[in-house]
Design an enzyme around this catalytic site. Sequence first.
Site, PDB file in Angstrom:
ATOM      1  N   GLN A 166       0.786  -1.237   0.000  1.00  0.00           N
ATOM      2  CA  GLN A 166       0.000   0.000   0.000  1.00  0.00           C
ATOM      3  C   GLN A 166       0.819   1.289   0.000  1.00  0.00           C
ATOM      4  OE1 GLN A 166      -3.738  -0.064   2.354  1.00  0.00           O
ATOM      5  NE2 GLN A 166      -2.798   1.578   3.517  1.00  0.00           N
ATOM      6  N   GLU A 209      -3.939   9.270  -0.680  1.00  0.00           N
ATOM      7  CA  GLU A 209      -3.244  10.068   0.333  1.00  0.00           C
ATOM      8  C   GLU A 209      -2.172  10.956  -0.286  1.00  0.00           C
ATOM      9  OE1 GLU A 209      -1.868   7.659   3.578  1.00  0.00           O
ATOM     10  OE2 GLU A 209      -3.834   6.817   3.935  1.00  0.00           O
ATOM     11  N   LYS A 344      -5.034   5.006  15.521  1.00  0.00           N
ATOM     12  CA  LYS A 344      -6.043   5.719  14.729  1.00  0.00           C
ATOM     13  C   LYS A 344      -7.294   5.765  15.598  1.00  0.00           C
ATOM     14  CE  LYS A 344      -4.843   3.890  10.093  1.00  0.00           C
ATOM     15  NZ  LYS A 344      -5.083   2.709   9.207  1.00  0.00           N
TER      16      LYS A 344
HETATM   17  P1  PGA Z   1      -6.908   3.548   5.551  1.00  0.00           P
HETATM   18  O1  PGA Z   1      -5.372   3.273   5.299  1.00  0.00           O
HETATM   19  O2  PGA Z   1      -7.078   4.828   6.216  1.00  0.00           O
HETATM   20  O3  PGA Z   1      -7.480   3.486   4.155  1.00  0.00           O
HETATM   21  O4  PGA Z   1      -7.390   2.379   6.387  1.00  0.00           O
HETATM   22  C1  PGA Z   1      -4.352   3.777   6.090  1.00  0.00           C
HETATM   23  C2  PGA Z   1      -3.450   2.675   6.561  1.00  0.00           C
HETATM   24  O5  PGA Z   1      -3.641   1.501   6.219  1.00  0.00           O
HETATM   25  O6  PGA Z   1      -2.543   2.939   7.327  1.00  0.00           O
HETATM   26 ZN    ZN Z   2      -1.988   0.585   7.472  1.00  0.00          ZN
END
Ligand code: PGA
Ligand code: ZN
Length: 425
Positions: A166, A209, A344
Amino acid sequence: MPKIEMLRAIEILDSRGRPTVKATCSLNGGASASASVPSGASTGEAEAHELRDGDASRYGGLGCRKAVANINATIADRLKGHHFVDQHALDSALLKLDGSKNKNNLGANTLLAVSIAFARAHAVERKVPPYQHFADMIGQPLRTLPRPTVNLFSGGKHAGGQVVIQDVLVVPMSATTVDESLATVYSVYQSAIELTSKKYDVRALTADEGGLAPPFESIESMFDDAVGAIEHAGFEPGADVALAIDVASSHFFDNQQYHLGERSITSDEMVDTIKAWVTRWPIVSVEDGLAENDWDAWPTLCDALDGARTAPPILTIGDDLLCTNPQRIQRAIDHRAANALLLKVNQIGTLTEAGQSLSLARQADWQVTVSARSGETEDNWLADLAVGWAGNQIKIGSITQSERLAKYNRLLEIEAETGLPLADW
Ligand code: PGA
Ligand code: ZN
């Protein structure tokens, strides 16, 4: 003691054009503040429930009118006129009102908007900046500013899936301030645009992002291109600027196999693959190297990365694995499955619970990366939270796009105001 005078919410749009919730909280002394909540795309299975309307004829079912109504009616009715001595008292009332294990009734997005709006209003009432209020909330002094880890290249669910992993992020290792960190990242980002536009013969396109997303041929070429960009910008890879990766491997794990493009491999082979990556490239942090339910293999990964390099140490970060959930974090501590937390707050739903996650991680001597989501708003509370809770790192995305810049610019402001040192790696 703050008394809630008014609580109200509206639906706004996030950086992907999807609805989200913005709440405003006013206290009886006149203090008032708002907060907007972010939303993920590569979400973990164990995240608290994000309430969406499910009405396919409006925003494809992603509307947040139910969440807004929950604040304007249910929550406002019950909390208005009540005193809350602190954040814990407010969040406990929210959790009690929801009454479910996973915020299935009112929604984690609903609760979080209120939780943060209240925190901010309380900071206004106390006449302290939000970062100071967040520090006081956990009874800790301000210590450091978080070191930025900044998205350079994107793949997986945030881009077209042209490569399965990712994010490749850059970490300004030798920078001593946020200001210097961002200037360093700018140079690397610009040289990455130049090099990849030439190499792939495409105009630089960005992912959710703000990371660049050219058609990489392989994961290896993504790492090579990142190191090439660091060198081209005049920095020494590893010493000046290192790499961090978010493998987000839950999203290509199926049938006990990791599907890396043409190759499908076992958990042990995935650990060996990641070990080979950190040996060959200057990678200092590996997030979600393994899938969220591949618990048995995580201690092997953590050990392998621990042994791969001591200076600088490599972080084994759990994002989907942990979901900022105290129970999952405790399990990971007990099994030595990770040594760092991606925090988060919308994965769990209230500041108080996120604070419990933080405190567990700290007790275990883990590092903490405070993180945004891929769907963000122009709100900047994340920067204050990362400073107040002394996050070792902050992960916001790239240095383009205003929903990301709102947080970076707030960090610059806090740096100018406090002169706090940047956290060591
Ligand atoms: P997400 O990705 O906010 O789309 O979940 C961010 C991450 O995986 O750190
Ligand atoms: Zn992540």
